[in-house]
Design a protein around this motif. Structure first.
Motif, PDB file in Angstrom:
ATOM      1  N   GLN A 226       0.830  -1.198   0.000  1.00 11.94           N
ATOM      2  CA  GLN A 226       0.000   0.000   0.000  1.00 11.94           C
ATOM      3  C   GLN A 226       0.871   1.257   0.000  1.00 11.94           C
ATOM      4  N   ILE A 227       1.959   1.225   0.772  1.00 11.12           N
ATOM      5  CA  ILE A 227       2.886   2.352   0.773  1.00 11.12           C
ATOM      6  C   ILE A 227       3.593   2.461  -0.570  1.00 11.12           C
ATOM      7  N   ALA A 228       4.018   1.318  -1.116  1.00 11.69           N
ATOM      8  CA  ALA A 228       4.681   1.338  -2.422  1.00 11.69           C
ATOM      9  C   ALA A 228       3.755   1.887  -3.495  1.00 11.69           C
ATOM     10  N   ALA A 229       2.466   1.592  -3.380  1.00  8.75           N
ATOM     11  CA  ALA A 229       1.502   2.075  -4.369  1.00  8.75           C
ATOM     12  C   ALA A 229       1.453   3.595  -4.404  1.00  8.75           C
ATOM     13  N   MET A 230       1.742   4.240  -3.263  1.00  4.86           N
ATOM     14  CA  MET A 230       1.753   5.706  -3.234  1.00  4.86           C
ATOM     15  C   MET A 230       2.851   6.258  -4.135  1.00  4.86           C
ATOM     16  N   ALA A 231       3.983   5.546  -4.207  1.00  2.00           N
ATOM     17  CA  ALA A 231       5.094   5.991  -5.052  1.00  2.00           C
ATOM     18  C   ALA A 231       4.857   5.677  -6.520  1.00  2.00           C
ATOM     19  N   LEU A 232       3.846   4.860  -6.793  1.00  7.17           N
ATOM     20  CA  LEU A 232       3.557   4.465  -8.174  1.00  7.17           C
ATOM     21  C   LEU A 232       2.289   5.115  -8.711  1.00  7.17           C
ATOM     22  N   GLY A 233       1.777   6.121  -7.977  1.00  7.78           N
ATOM     23  CA  GLY A 233       0.649   6.888  -8.488  1.00  7.78           C
ATOM     24  C   GLY A 233      -0.710   6.269  -8.305  1.00  7.78           C
ATOM     25  N   HIS A 234      -0.846   5.346  -7.327  1.00  6.58           N
ATOM     26  CA  HIS A 234      -2.136   4.695  -7.099  1.00  6.58           C
ATOM     27  C   HIS A 234      -2.970   5.371  -6.005  1.00  6.58           C
ATOM     28  N   GLY A 235      -2.552   6.521  -5.549  1.00  5.85           N
ATOM     29  CA  GLY A 235      -3.310   7.205  -4.500  1.00  5.85           C
ATOM     30  C   GLY A 235      -2.749   6.899  -3.122  1.00  5.85           C
TER      31      GLY A 235
ATOM     32  N   ILE B 150       0.025  20.144  -6.897  1.00  9.86           N
ATOM     33  CA  ILE B 150       0.497  20.250  -8.271  1.00  9.86           C
ATOM     34  C   ILE B 150       1.672  19.302  -8.518  1.00  9.86           C
ATOM     35  N   ARG B 151       2.648  19.326  -7.597  1.00 10.26           N
ATOM     36  CA  ARG B 151       3.836  18.507  -7.795  1.00 10.26           C
ATOM     37  C   ARG B 151       3.518  17.015  -7.716  1.00 10.26           C
ATOM     38  N   SER B 152       2.651  16.624  -6.793  1.00  8.91           N
ATOM     39  CA  SER B 152       2.328  15.199  -6.670  1.00  8.91           C
ATOM     40  C   SER B 152       1.641  14.691  -7.918  1.00  8.91           C
ATOM     41  N   LYS B 153       0.826  15.552  -8.531  1.00  5.96           N
ATOM     42  CA  LYS B 153       0.152  15.165  -9.771  1.00  5.96           C
ATOM     43  C   LYS B 153       1.158  15.059 -10.914  1.00  5.96           C
ATOM     44  N   GLU B 154       2.096  15.980 -10.939  1.00  4.52           N
ATOM     45  CA  GLU B 154       3.092  15.990 -12.018  1.00  4.52           C
ATOM     46  C   GLU B 154       3.974  14.747 -11.995  1.00  4.52           C
ATOM     47  N   ILE B 155       4.404  14.330 -10.811  1.00  2.00           N
ATOM     48  CA  ILE B 155       5.338  13.198 -10.744  1.00  2.00           C
ATOM     49  C   ILE B 155       4.642  11.870 -10.475  1.00  2.00           C
TER      50      ILE B 155
ATOM     51  N   LEU C 151       2.917  10.820   0.686  1.00  7.14           N
ATOM     52  CA  LEU C 151       4.257  10.241   0.725  1.00  7.14           C
ATOM     53  C   LEU C 151       5.324  11.333   0.651  1.00  7.14           C
ATOM     54  N   ILE C 152       4.999  12.426  -0.019  1.00  8.59           N
ATOM     55  CA  ILE C 152       5.967  13.512  -0.181  1.00  8.59           C
ATOM     56  C   ILE C 152       6.053  14.360   1.080  1.00  8.59           C
ATOM     57  N   ALA C 153       4.921  14.796   1.601  1.00  9.57           N
ATOM     58  CA  ALA C 153       4.939  15.738   2.727  1.00  9.57           C
ATOM     59  C   ALA C 153       3.677  15.596   3.550  1.00  9.57           C
ATOM     60  N   ARG C 154       3.812  15.929   4.821  1.00 11.52           N
ATOM     61  CA  ARG C 154       2.688  15.941   5.743  1.00 11.52           C
ATOM     62  C   ARG C 154       2.382  17.377   6.132  1.00 11.52           C
ATOM     63  N   SER C 155       1.168  17.617   6.588  1.00 12.85           N
ATOM     64  CA  SER C 155       0.739  18.976   6.912  1.00 12.85           C
ATOM     65  C   SER C 155       1.649  19.634   7.940  1.00 12.85           C
ATOM     66  N   ASP C 156       2.134  18.858   8.909  1.00 14.43           N
ATOM     67  CA  ASP C 156       3.005  19.415   9.944  1.00 14.43           C
ATOM     68  C   ASP C 156       4.256  20.041   9.335  1.00 14.43           C
ATOM     69  N   ASP C 157       4.847  19.352   8.339  1.00 15.52           N
ATOM     70  CA  ASP C 157       6.049  19.886   7.705  1.00 15.52           C
ATOM     71  C   ASP C 157       5.742  21.165   6.930  1.00 15.52           C
TER      72      ASP C 157
ATOM     73  N   GLY D   9      16.956  14.740   1.027  1.00 15.16           N
ATOM     74  CA  GLY D   9      16.876  13.629   0.075  1.00 15.16           C
ATOM     75  C   GLY D   9      15.963  13.867  -1.108  1.00 15.16           C
ATOM     76  N   TRP D  10      15.269  12.798  -1.506  1.00 19.78           N
ATOM     77  CA  TRP D  10      14.432  12.862  -2.697  1.00 19.78           C
ATOM     78  C   TRP D  10      13.268  13.821  -2.521  1.00 19.78           C
ATOM     79  N   ARG D  11      12.791  14.010  -1.301  1.00 16.84           N
ATOM     80  CA  ARG D  11      11.681  14.941  -1.070  1.00 16.84           C
ATOM     81  C   ARG D  11      12.101  16.371  -1.382  1.00 16.84           C
ATOM     82  N   PHE D  12      13.354  16.702  -1.053  1.00 16.99           N
ATOM     83  CA  PHE D  12      13.851  18.042  -1.378  1.00 16.99           C
ATOM     84  C   PHE D  12      13.943  18.212  -2.892  1.00 16.99           C
ATOM     85  N   ASP D  13      14.462  17.192  -3.567  1.00 15.19           N
ATOM     86  CA  ASP D  13      14.613  17.280  -5.025  1.00 15.19           C
ATOM     87  C   ASP D  13      13.264  17.407  -5.725  1.00 15.19           C
ATOM     88  N   GLN D  14      12.289  16.642  -5.265  1.00  9.34           N
ATOM     89  CA  GLN D  14      11.004  16.588  -5.963  1.00  9.34           C
ATOM     90  C   GLN D  14      10.026  17.682  -5.537  1.00  9.34           C
ATOM     91  N   PHE D  15      10.174  18.178  -4.311  1.00  5.97           N
ATOM     92  CA  PHE D  15       9.197  19.158  -3.803  1.00  5.97           C
ATOM     93  C   PHE D  15       9.811  20.243  -2.928  1.00  5.97           C
TER      94      PHE D  15
END
Length: 392
Positions: A106-115, A320-325, A331-337, A354-360
């Motif tokens: 289920q977590i892996a699915a988040m990285a593959l665009g399954h919601g 916007i960024r989550s839709k683009e990638i 998986l990218i960010a939480r509201s607290d951050d 890491g990758w979160r900085f690069d992507q978002f």
């Protein structure tokens, strides 16, 4: 794939585990009941490799130790779950450990665009193109004997899991996102997530007041309820419901006889042992010390009115960024951050690593520091670079 009959003897299980030890990964699932108990009652364990699958009956006279050792002590075999939180809780209850190493589809699915929280059936349909039989999902798994349809239904969960896992890994490998999941899997496998002391039970409840005396009673009574529930193996709400607990700590009874006047408690509490233990708990409670008082907004930095607007812009940028990638925003960010970044925090934020900085995170930092803006062009929202980030 070979499908075994229901395994109900220690000898059969030991033989199965010996074979599973040689596999690079196994898919794991459990069936349990917890409607009437504090501790989930483990009723069935399903495991599968690419070669064989079986359901194991933990309610039979069977020694589960070889299987549990495989799950928590053998680091050569990867354990694959889907939305495995409750499965991990059960293993932790039995062993004090969590399966490791592990992979959650289920977590892996988040990285593959399954919601963000794709269900197992939807994931299987998406990746394998066929739907699952849901006919036995409301089974009382504690009743014996289990019929063939029930066992087939349960085993199908792990046989499909063993099929989709390699497909997901290959997709993650192709798009270079496998390493993105390492932190999430480590967090999921952390045993501390499944162990908490009764003294911390109050932190999971809605606070009825910020008065230190009330919160002190809440801490004491919530811990008492947790201990009672565990010792009797009953759901917390069967001891005292949350609303009744709040009423007790807000308006504490002066005598045990007063317990009979509280809505949600039976008249028997006026004189029984559990009522006496509750009264003793209330009497012994002490106001919370200043350093124990919870923040008014836990883990949230102080946001000005402008900070709230900036946080909203960051949430828009994240969308916007989550839709683009093609990655779930969660998986990218939480509201607290996002709120911390909007409030001026720059240290110890996952989105700045890491990758979160690069992507978002890079764009998020540019936005809050005035180097990135939003605009509308031909009726579509777009981001525009206003200035370049300063060189390190």
């Amino acid at each position: 794939m070979q499908i075994h009959p229901l395994i109900a003897t220690s000898e059969e299980l030991a033989s199965l585990v010996d074979r599973l030890k040689t596999q690079p990964f196994i898919a794991v699932d459990t069936e349990f009941m917890r409607e009437n108990t504090y501790w989930p009652e483990l009723c069935l364990i399903q495991v599968a490799s690419t070669e064989e699958a079986a359901a194991i009956d933990p309610l039979a006279d069977i020694d589960l130790k070889p299987l549990l050792d495989l799950l928590v002590n053998n680091e050569d075999v990867l354990k694959v779950f889907h939305a495995g939180g409750q499965d991990l809780e059960i293993v932790h209850n039995l062993t004090g450990k969590t399966p490791y190493p592990l992979f959650d589809t289920q977590i892996a699915a988040m990285a593959l665009g399954h919601g963000e929280q794709i269900g197992y059936s939807n994931l299987i349909e998406s990746l394998l193109g066929h739907s699952l039989d849901k006919g036995a999902r409301f089974t009382d798994w504690s009743r014996r004997p289990l019929d063939k349809r029930q066992i087939d239904y349960a085993i199908a969960d792990v046989t499909h899991l063993a099929t989709v896992f390699p497909k997901m890994v290959e997709k993650l490998r192709r798009n270079g996102r496998g390493a993105w999941l390492d932190e999430e899997m480590e967090r999921l496998a952390d045993p501390s997530s499944f162990a908490f002391e009764p003294e911390d039970a109050w932190k999971r409840l809605k606070l009825p007041s910020r008065n230190p005396a009330v919160l002190g009673r809440l801490k004491a009574v919530a811990a008492w309820r947790e201990t009672e529930a565990r010792s009797k193996n009953l759901p917390r709400g069967r001891i005292v419901k949350d609303d009744t607990l709040s009423e007790i700590v807000l308006h504490p009874p002066k005598t045990q006889d007063d317990l009979g006047k509280i809505r949600g408690l039976s008249a028997g509490w006026r004189a029984n042992d559990i009522g006496a233990r509750l009264m003793a708990t209330i009497a012994a409670s002490k106001p919370l010390e200043a350093d124990e008082l919870p923040d008014r907004e836990p883990r949230r930095p102080g946001l000005t009115k402008d900070g709230v607007l900036i946080s909203d812009l960051l949430k828009l940028l994240l969308k916007i960024r989550s839709k683009e990638i093609g990655v779930a925003a969660r998986l990218i960010a939480r509201s607290d951050d996002l709120e911390a970044l909007a409030a001026g925090v720059r240290k110890d934020l996952n989105i700045l690593k890491g990758w979160r900085f690069d992507q978002f995170g890079k764009d998020a930092l540019d936005l809050v520091e005035g180097r990135l803006g939003f605009g509308v062009e031909n009726g579509k929202l777009k981001m525009s670079r206003i200035a370049e980030a300063p060189a390190d």
